[in-house]
Design a protein around this motif. Structure first.
Motif, PDB file in Angstrom:
ATOM      1  N   UNK A   1      12.694   6.513  -0.264  1.00 26.15           N
ATOM      2  CA  UNK A   1      12.654   5.840   1.045  1.00 26.15           C
ATOM      3  C   UNK A   1      13.943   5.065   1.291  1.00 26.15           C
ATOM      4  N   UNK A   2      14.430   4.364   0.268  1.00 29.62           N
ATOM      5  CA  UNK A   2      15.677   3.602   0.398  1.00 29.62           C
ATOM      6  C   UNK A   2      16.842   4.528   0.719  1.00 29.62           C
ATOM      7  N   UNK A   3      16.907   5.661   0.011  1.00 32.74           N
ATOM      8  CA  UNK A   3      17.988   6.625   0.255  1.00 32.74           C
ATOM      9  C   UNK A   3      17.942   7.110   1.694  1.00 32.74           C
ATOM     10  N   UNK A   4      16.762   7.464   2.162  1.00 32.83           N
ATOM     11  CA  UNK A   4      16.629   7.993   3.520  1.00 32.83           C
ATOM     12  C   UNK A   4      17.086   6.972   4.564  1.00 32.83           C
ATOM     13  N   UNK A   5      16.795   5.704   4.323  1.00 29.18           N
ATOM     14  CA  UNK A   5      17.134   4.650   5.276  1.00 29.18           C
ATOM     15  C   UNK A   5      18.586   4.203   5.150  1.00 29.18           C
TER      16      UNK A   5
ATOM     17  N   UNK B   1      15.868  15.967   6.141  1.00 20.15           N
ATOM     18  CA  UNK B   1      16.779  15.355   7.116  1.00 20.15           C
ATOM     19  C   UNK B   1      16.922  13.854   6.864  1.00 20.15           C
ATOM     20  N   UNK B   2      18.134  13.359   7.053  1.00 18.43           N
ATOM     21  CA  UNK B   2      18.397  11.921   6.925  1.00 18.43           C
ATOM     22  C   UNK B   2      18.230  11.247   8.272  1.00 18.43           C
ATOM     23  N   UNK B   3      17.809  10.005   8.248  1.00 18.90           N
ATOM     24  CA  UNK B   3      17.686   9.233   9.465  1.00 18.90           C
ATOM     25  C   UNK B   3      19.066   8.872   9.988  1.00 18.90           C
ATOM     26  N   UNK B   4      19.208   8.859  11.278  1.00 17.47           N
ATOM     27  CA  UNK B   4      20.464   8.453  11.937  1.00 17.47           C
ATOM     28  C   UNK B   4      20.321   7.027  12.397  1.00 17.47           C
TER      29      UNK B   4
ATOM     30  N   UNK C   1      20.975  -4.051  -1.789  1.00 16.14           N
ATOM     31  CA  UNK C   1      19.830  -3.915  -0.896  1.00 16.14           C
ATOM     32  C   UNK C   1      18.557  -4.057  -1.706  1.00 16.14           C
ATOM     33  N   UNK C   2      17.538  -4.581  -1.057  1.00 16.75           N
ATOM     34  CA  UNK C   2      16.263  -4.763  -1.734  1.00 16.75           C
ATOM     35  C   UNK C   2      15.185  -4.014  -0.966  1.00 16.75           C
ATOM     36  N   UNK C   3      14.335  -3.331  -1.670  1.00 14.42           N
ATOM     37  CA  UNK C   3      13.202  -2.649  -1.081  1.00 14.42           C
ATOM     38  C   UNK C   3      12.012  -3.070  -1.921  1.00 14.42           C
ATOM     39  N   UNK C   4      11.110  -3.810  -1.304  1.00 20.68           N
ATOM     40  CA  UNK C   4      10.010  -4.443  -2.031  1.00 20.68           C
ATOM     41  C   UNK C   4      10.604  -5.271  -3.164  1.00 20.68           C
ATOM     42  N   UNK C   5      10.271  -4.951  -4.397  1.00 19.80           N
ATOM     43  CA  UNK C   5      10.743  -5.766  -5.520  1.00 19.80           C
ATOM     44  C   UNK C   5      11.929  -5.136  -6.238  1.00 19.80           C
ATOM     45  N   UNK C   6      12.485  -4.061  -5.700  1.00 19.55           N
ATOM     46  CA  UNK C   6      13.599  -3.379  -6.347  1.00 19.55           C
ATOM     47  C   UNK C   6      14.927  -3.818  -5.736  1.00 19.55           C
ATOM     48  N   UNK C   7      15.931  -3.899  -6.586  1.00 24.45           N
ATOM     49  CA  UNK C   7      17.287  -4.201  -6.125  1.00 24.45           C
ATOM     50  C   UNK C   7      18.151  -3.001  -6.459  1.00 24.45           C
TER      51      UNK C   7
ATOM     52  N   UNK D   1       7.948   3.730  -7.934  1.00 23.87           N
ATOM     53  CA  UNK D   1       9.383   3.435  -7.899  1.00 23.87           C
ATOM     54  C   UNK D   1      10.181   4.617  -7.359  1.00 23.87           C
ATOM     55  N   UNK D   2       9.852   5.822  -7.791  1.00 23.04           N
ATOM     56  CA  UNK D   2      10.551   7.007  -7.289  1.00 23.04           C
ATOM     57  C   UNK D   2      10.421   7.138  -5.782  1.00 23.04           C
ATOM     58  N   UNK D   3       9.218   6.917  -5.275  1.00 26.36           N
ATOM     59  CA  UNK D   3       8.980   6.975  -3.826  1.00 26.36           C
ATOM     60  C   UNK D   3       9.792   5.897  -3.102  1.00 26.36           C
ATOM     61  N   UNK D   4       9.818   4.685  -3.647  1.00 29.21           N
ATOM     62  CA  UNK D   4      10.611   3.605  -3.041  1.00 29.21           C
ATOM     63  C   UNK D   4      12.083   3.970  -2.996  1.00 29.21           C
TER      64      UNK D   4
END
Length: 172
Positions: free
Chosen positions: A118-122, A168-171, A2-8, A112-115
């Protein structure tokens, strides 16, 4: 992958083991040099076997940017001994446990930590039926505690000199 912005972000393999351990030790040394009392046991090889086991269980991730490892984290659907010690026994089993979130010191303060959070939550709850992400960090590490609070984690107390957080995690 998965990619979030420029991170893989992808699950680590055993081929990544030494790279992950090196990054964790680099971060541990950075904290020691900054007089932050966290992860010093990693410098002597403490946790190397647990890090390998987490990779074998497909719980550890690598975060790459321009083919360079910039971060790593472990996300476990099961409590470790440490989690039980800090949080108590999770009888419901509705949590994912975040461990060893580490960003390379050369890449810190770039979001990067914030990204990653966000990736984990999604994405982290794709194949699991979990309600929360849980983590702990050293209570006297004010900057790290503020980081988690700023990223929507709720402080839920302290145990054995470690702050406890939940989000809480997103469903899907």
């Amino acid at each position: 992958m998965n990619s979030l912005k420029s991170l893989h972000i992808q699950k680590a393999s055993l081929d990544d083991l030494q790279m992950v351990i090196s990054l964790l030790k680099e971060c541990a040394q950075w904290m020691k040099d900054g007089n932050i009392d966290q992860w010093r046991y990693l410098l002597e090889g403490g946790e190397d076997l647990e890090i390998k086991s987490a990779i074998e269980r497909n719980e550890t991730y690598t975060v790459m940017k321009n083919e360079q490892l910039v971060a790593t984290f472990t996300l476990s659907p099961q409590q470790t001994e440490w989690d039980v010690h800090i949080f108590g026994k999770d009888e419901v089993g509705n949590c994912l446990y975040l461990h060893r979130l580490a960003v390379s010191p050369s890449c810190m303060n770039k979001g990067i930590g914030k990204e990653i959070l966000n990736w984990i939550e999604i994405n982290a709850n794709e194949k699991q039926d979990k309600d929360n992400i849980i983590l702990d960090c050293v209570a006297n590490n004010r900057k790290l505690n503020q980081f988690y609070a700023d990223n929507g984690f709720q402080y839920i107390g302290e145990s054995d000199r470690h702050s406890k957080y939940r989000k809480p995690l997103l469903r899907r």
